[in-house]
Design a protein around this motif. Structure first.
Motif, mmCIF file in Angstrom:
data_model
loop_
_atom_site.group_PDB
_atom_site.id
_atom_site.type_symbol
_atom_site.label_atom_id
_atom_site.label_comp_id
_atom_site.label_asym_id
_atom_site.label_seq_id
_atom_site.Cartn_x
_atom_site.Cartn_y
_atom_site.Cartn_z
ATOM 1 N N VAL A 75 0.856 -1.189 0.000
ATOM 2 C CA VAL A 75 0.000 0.000 0.000
ATOM 3 C C VAL A 75 0.889 1.235 0.000
ATOM 4 O O VAL A 75 1.815 1.342 0.803
ATOM 5 C CB VAL A 75 -0.935 0.002 1.227
ATOM 6 N N LYS A 76 0.599 2.143 -0.924
ATOM 7 C CA LYS A 76 1.364 3.391 -1.010
ATOM 8 C C LYS A 76 0.385 4.552 -0.915
ATOM 9 O O LYS A 76 -0.001 5.130 -1.919
ATOM 10 C CB LYS A 76 2.147 3.455 -2.319
ATOM 11 N N ASN A 95 -5.051 6.787 -0.722
ATOM 12 C CA ASN A 95 -5.830 6.948 -1.953
ATOM 13 C C ASN A 95 -5.357 6.031 -3.077
ATOM 14 O O ASN A 95 -5.736 6.218 -4.232
ATOM 15 C CB ASN A 95 -5.780 8.407 -2.425
ATOM 16 N N MET A 96 -4.546 5.050 -2.725
ATOM 17 C CA MET A 96 -4.038 4.126 -3.731
ATOM 18 C C MET A 96 -5.181 3.338 -4.363
ATOM 19 O O MET A 96 -6.075 2.835 -3.671
ATOM 20 C CB MET A 96 -3.048 3.156 -3.078
ATOM 21 N N LYS A 97 -5.135 3.222 -5.669
ATOM 22 C CA LYS A 97 -6.139 2.443 -6.397
ATOM 23 C C LYS A 97 -5.877 0.956 -6.190
ATOM 24 O O LYS A 97 -4.732 0.504 -6.208
ATOM 25 C CB LYS A 97 -6.072 2.791 -7.887
ATOM 26 N N ARG A 98 -6.960 0.204 -5.995
ATOM 27 C CA ARG A 98 -6.836 -1.244 -5.804
ATOM 28 C C ARG A 98 -6.234 -1.873 -7.056
ATOM 29 O O ARG A 98 -6.733 -1.688 -8.161
ATOM 30 C CB ARG A 98 -8.212 -1.841 -5.530
#
Length: 199
Positions: free
Chosen positions: A113-114, A117-120
């Motif tokens: 996870v970065k 708001n990271m997109k899946r």
């Protein structure tokens, strides 16, 4: 299913200009996804011999199981974290084959996870599951996707848990990095762990 994946792998190895095909039963998968699955099979089949996994940087970490099924022994290659390449999974999944040997049953992709708001991530037309905590000390919070290429999963090819997979009660002491972790349930033999996210 394995016969179709094997056919796809042989086709890729032989560089025949025919689309790879998988799996055997009618899945309704897009042909492009079937091609990617064939590539994954061709790239990972050699890891049925575990010394090849070690040579290529995969390290045994944990065996995960809970009431709804297991994931088996995880061999992670941290240099593949973040990969969305069908040929570069971050983890290989094994089960106990007896006589001190392990049998390859699946593969897994891990994307750290970065930011909130990271997109899946997506691969094989599937959304990754998570985010979830790392499975061993130092492993980042991540999304992951399991693919049961080598052992049929009644819950589905991309299901997180396989009801046909278990972890031996003796697995925990021999696996590194399991004590004191929180956020994961039912890792066989580990008592200090709670609540692993299923999605």
């Amino acid at each position: 299913m394995i016969a179709r994946f094997a056919g796809a792998a042989l086709a890729l190895v032989a560089a025949v200009a025919v689309p790879a095909s998988a799996p055997a039963h009618a899945t309704g998968l897009d042909p492009a996804v079937e091609q990617q699955l064939g590539e994954a099979y061709a790239a990972t089949a050699r890891y049925g011999y575990t010394p090849f996994a070690a040579t290529d940087g995969y390290r045994a970490r944990v065996c995960l199981a809970r009431a709804q099924g297991g994931m088996g022994f995880h061999y992670f290659n941290e240099s593949h974290f973040g990969s969305l390449d069908p040929k570069r999974p971050a983890a290989l999944l094994y089960e106990d084959a007896g006589h001190g040997k392990r049998r390859l049953i699946g593969v897994e992709w891990v994307v750290p996870v970065k930011g909130k708001n990271m997109k899946r991530p997506r691969l094989f037309g599937q959304d990754f599951q998570g985010p979830m905590p790392g499975h061993y000390p130092g492993m980042p919070t991540h999304y992951d996707l399991h693919v049961w290429l080598y052992k049929k999963n009644p819950s589905g090819l991309f299901a997180q848990w396989n009801p046909r997979v278990t972890c031996p009660a003796s697995a925990a002491p021999g696996m590194s990095g399991m004590k004191g972790m929180k956020g994961m349930s039912s890792m066989s033999g580990a008592k200090d762990m709670k609540g692993m996210s299923g999605r």
